[in-house]
Design an enzyme around this catalytic site. Sequence first.
Site, PDB file in Angstrom:
ATOM      1  N   HIS A  90       0.819  -1.204   0.000  1.00 50.29           N
ATOM      2  CA  HIS A  90       0.000   0.000   0.000  1.00 50.29           C
ATOM      3  C   HIS A  90       0.862   1.268   0.000  1.00 50.29           C
ATOM      4  O   HIS A  90       1.993   1.276   0.498  1.00 50.29           O
ATOM      5  CB  HIS A  90      -0.898   0.036   1.236  1.00 50.29           C
ATOM      6  CG  HIS A  90      -2.126  -0.817   1.118  1.00 50.29           C
ATOM      7  ND1 HIS A  90      -3.040  -0.664   0.106  1.00 50.29           N
ATOM      8  CD2 HIS A  90      -2.582  -1.841   1.899  1.00 50.29           C
ATOM      9  CE1 HIS A  90      -4.021  -1.548   0.259  1.00 50.29           C
ATOM     10  NE2 HIS A  90      -3.760  -2.273   1.343  1.00 50.29           N
ATOM     11  N   CYS A 141       0.114   2.522  -4.583  1.00 48.16           N
ATOM     12  CA  CYS A 141      -0.615   3.730  -4.943  1.00 48.16           C
ATOM     13  C   CYS A 141       0.197   4.979  -4.581  1.00 48.16           C
ATOM     14  O   CYS A 141       0.995   4.967  -3.651  1.00 48.16           O
ATOM     15  CB  CYS A 141      -1.953   3.771  -4.209  1.00 48.16           C
ATOM     16  SG  CYS A 141      -3.146   2.543  -4.783  1.00 48.16           S
TER      17      CYS A 141
END
Length: 342
Positions: A90, A141
Amino acid sequence: MSTECKKRAVLVGCNYPNTINELSGCVNDAKAMREMIVSRFGFDSENVELLTDEPESTYKPTRANIMAALKKMVVAAKEGDALLFHFSGHGVVDVIDHHQPSKKGEAIVPCDLNLIFDVDLGQLIQQLPSGSSFTIVSDSCHSGGLIDKSKEQIGPHSTLRGIAPPVDYKTRGISIETLYQCLLTAANVISGTQSFLDITAVDNAINTGTDNMTGIGSLLTIIFGNNVSLKFLPHYERDILNLRSLTEDEGILLSGCQANELSLDLRASDKTEGKAFGAFTYSILKVIKESNDALTNRQLVVKARNEIIKLGIGQQHPCLYCSDENADAAFLGHQPNTTTGA
């Protein structure tokens, strides 16, 4: 130049198992990258550190372990060495202090949620000896800003013509609100079981204001003490910490997406040969496997973009940030048809 140049790597895969943030393909990404760099790029397995959060792993990708592995790699580096940091997991981005632009930054999320920001990576990169290289491949991301001051070689503006994205996917990003709630829960659990963590300190962190990232910094400091990002240290300033902005020829970043975009985590399907992978890592590895010649950093990202399109993904733009010279240098210094077979 050093008579014996070495290649060193730190590879991280965070699937965050049994949590609300769970992903599928990050551990596979890290393991596949290890196999590729050893078999095709001349890396000695002894110089490759692999950190995954599989249940059986004894070396988890916490912030402390990741930073220790990176520091070890940087300290050992000599002139001419090629270093690689590959992260799959992440990412997060937010403004910590709206009145101080330096407080804004992109971060990757270790398995313990103790963030590693762009400034933390920059501090390591600026310690490298002249003539060495540091490549970051980040399949997360908001990964487009992980190296300070890097020149955009391939940015978000090229047109991608994708069909509908794969049905079975997740994005590799945690919202600020979700991250805050996860840390708040952890802090409350710890305060209820361990006397060193004062519940009053947790309450104070909750009341730091409406800016969740400020609250996140307070909670991380409560849980981890001084082992937090430079962004969260008291009175953070570059001058005080003897930091400088990197120049555009320091560091090479291949990012899964632009800073304001999301990278996709693909579950196992026929699109990914029956295994879960990150769309960006899968595309990079596929391009390398199908190429007999050395690829420059620029060529690799352009070809990976084309593979992203073939996967049917139109909202993710892999990017390249580095100097002009590094853009046209071989990825990881790969030279085909040498006596070592690298």
